[in-house]
Write an enzyme that holds these catalytic residues in place. Structure first.
Site, PDB file in Angstrom:
ATOM      1  N   LYS A  33      -2.491  -1.611  -3.923  1.00  0.00           N
ATOM      2  CA  LYS A  33      -3.244  -0.368  -3.849  1.00  0.00           C
ATOM      3  C   LYS A  33      -2.341   0.841  -3.933  1.00  0.00           C
ATOM      4  O   LYS A  33      -1.321   0.837  -3.250  1.00  0.00           O
ATOM      5  CB  LYS A  33      -3.978  -0.421  -2.518  1.00  0.00           C
ATOM      6  CG  LYS A  33      -4.620   0.815  -2.053  1.00  0.00           C
ATOM      7  CD  LYS A  33      -5.286   0.541  -0.765  1.00  0.00           C
ATOM      8  CE  LYS A  33      -5.870   1.839  -0.281  1.00  0.00           C
ATOM      9  NZ  LYS A  33      -6.331   1.757   1.044  1.00  0.00           N
TER      10      LYS A  33
ATOM     11  N   LYS B 121       0.853  -1.181   0.000  1.00  0.00           N
ATOM     12  CA  LYS B 121       0.000   0.000   0.000  1.00  0.00           C
ATOM     13  C   LYS B 121       0.889   1.232   0.000  1.00  0.00           C
ATOM     14  O   LYS B 121       1.700   1.426   0.905  1.00  0.00           O
ATOM     15  CB  LYS B 121      -0.892  -0.022   1.241  1.00  0.00           C
ATOM     16  CG  LYS B 121      -1.706   1.240   1.414  1.00  0.00           C
ATOM     17  CD  LYS B 121      -2.735   1.096   2.498  1.00  0.00           C
ATOM     18  CE  LYS B 121      -3.424   2.423   2.760  1.00  0.00           C
ATOM     19  NZ  LYS B 121      -4.440   2.321   3.796  1.00  0.00           N
TER      20      LYS B 121
HETATM   21  C1  PBG Z   1      -7.251   3.183   5.820  1.00  0.00           C
HETATM   22  C2  PBG Z   1      -7.536   3.149   4.364  1.00  0.00           C
HETATM   23  C3  PBG Z   1      -7.387   4.154   3.395  1.00  0.00           C
HETATM   24  C4  PBG Z   1      -7.897   3.625   2.204  1.00  0.00           C
HETATM   25  C5  PBG Z   1      -8.304   2.329   2.468  1.00  0.00           C
HETATM   26  N1  PBG Z   1      -8.055   2.042   3.794  1.00  0.00           N
HETATM   27  C6  PBG Z   1      -6.930   5.541   3.524  1.00  0.00           C
HETATM   28  C7  PBG Z   1      -5.519   5.858   3.785  1.00  0.00           C
HETATM   29  O1  PBG Z   1      -4.678   4.988   3.976  1.00  0.00           O
HETATM   30  O2  PBG Z   1      -5.234   7.039   3.860  1.00  0.00           O
HETATM   31  C8  PBG Z   1      -8.001   4.357   0.896  1.00  0.00           C
HETATM   32  C9  PBG Z   1      -9.056   3.854  -0.025  1.00  0.00           C
HETATM   33  C10 PBG Z   1      -9.439   4.793  -1.101  1.00  0.00           C
HETATM   34  O3  PBG Z   1      -8.809   5.844  -1.338  1.00  0.00           O
HETATM   35  O4  PBG Z   1     -10.443   4.487  -1.783  1.00  0.00           O
HETATM   36  N2  PBG Z   1      -5.938   3.288   6.197  1.00  0.00           N
END
Ligand code: PBG
Length: 321
Positions: A247, A194
């Site tokens: 992601k 991520k």
């Molecule tokens: C929680 C999380 C996030 C997303 C999914 N889980 C936000 C982040 O890490 O700032 C983002 C999902 C999206 O942008 O659709 N940590």
């Protein structure tokens, strides 16, 4: 080459990549109240839903043949310990118990996002340590809360828990917590790779989870690092993750493809909020053709190697397929 492209029947016969509703997972943002459908300004078609509305959403998703739902929560109150994340009476736990009662839950996989950022007063994904003017997100103290959160979500009825916090060692901590709570059958979908992405912007409006100070670059990955993503995945698999989630999607298809070539595990990709918002903005201006663009963006992710896709387009795409 053009002989096989002549008709739709020929193209359909030799098509290499297919997209099916069962490969799509719809994110759902659950909020307190009753009869609430609060639209997210930056994400047309997406809303915060109270539990009763989330149940209706699940029924619609099941009818369309979607693969599952990914649940996020907007708690009534936030604090330093992210109590709302692990509280058995928390918003997602409450939604899971309600969803479990529905017929829709038989065909949908209910995936619970495991993170603290929606529940902490400061909006970071872990426990914050203040040192004078400086602060840091403390890794190991966060693990205990993440494990507690995962156990509580699985007890409430999640089929899968999906840690998205990016603390080191969270998969092992969650596995240990689940096993100790006799939840050894609950699989872990780890957001292994991520990236610290600007494309999460609209999500932070949807989930009310923007950090109050600093940013997430000390725990999420540097967008420039593809090799490091392979190490993150290997570590999470070693710690016991069954599946991994990549992601964002579109700007990172090379990373997804590299992971697909290297790891023999089920792999999903998350077409994140910013990807959705920018396409919607172009649709609204008539600059892009909605149906074809949506399906092409999803097909590209399948072609790059995703078994399944988490996408805010899930219902719209399923209607077309
Ligand atoms: C929680 C999380 C996030 C997303 C999914 N889980 C936000 C982040 O890490 O700032 C983002 C999902 C999206 O942008 O659709 N940590």
């Amino acid at each position: 080459m053009r002989r096989m492209r002549r008709t739709e029947a020929l193209r359909q016969l030799v098509r290499e990549t297919r997209l099916e509703p069962g490969q799509l997972v719809l994110p759902v943002f659950v909020c307190p109240g009753e009869g609430v459908r609060k639209p997210i300004g930056s994400m047309p078609g997406v809303a915060n839903l109270s539990v009763d509305e989330a149940v209706k959403e699940a029924e619609a998703a099941a009818e369309l043949g979607l693969g599952g739902l990914l649940l996020f929560g907007l708690p009534e109150t936030k604090d330093e310990q992210a109590t709302g994340a692990w509280d058995p009476a928390g918003i997602v736990q409450t939604a899971l118990r309600a969803l479990r009662q529905t017929a829709a839950a038989k065909s949908l996989v209910l995936i619970a996002d495991v993170c603290l950022c929606e529940y902490t007063s400061h909006g970071h994904c872990g426990v914050v340590r203040q040192q004078g003017d400086a602060y840091s997100v403390a890794n190991d103290p966060s693990l205990e809360l993440l494990a507690r959160t995962a156990v509580s979500l699985a007890q409430a009825g999640a089929d899968i828990v999906a840690p998205s916090d990016m603390m080191d060692g969270r998969v092992a901590a969650i596995r240990k917590g689940l096993d100790a709570a006799a939840l050894e059958e609950t699989p872990i979908l780890s957001y292994a790779a991520k990236f610290a992405s600007a494309f999460y912007g609209p999500f932070r409006e949807a989930a009310d989870s923007a950090p109050q100070f600093g940013d997430r670059r000390s725990y999420q990955m540097d967008p420039a690092n593809g090799r490091e993503a392979m190490r993150e995945i290997a570590l999470d698999l070693d710690e016991g993750a069954e599946m991994i989630l990549m992601k964002p999607g579109m700007p990172y298809l090379d990373v997804l493809h590299a992971a697909r070539e290297r790891f023999e595990v089920p792999m999903g990709v998350y077409q994140v909020s910013g990807e959705y918002s920018m396409l919607q903005a172009a649709f609204a201006r008539g600059w892009l053709e909605p149906e074809r663009t949506m399906l092409e963006s999803l097909t590209g992710m399948r072609r790059a190697g995703a078994d399944f896709i988490v996408t805010y387009f899930a219902k719209d795409a399923a209607r077309l397929l």
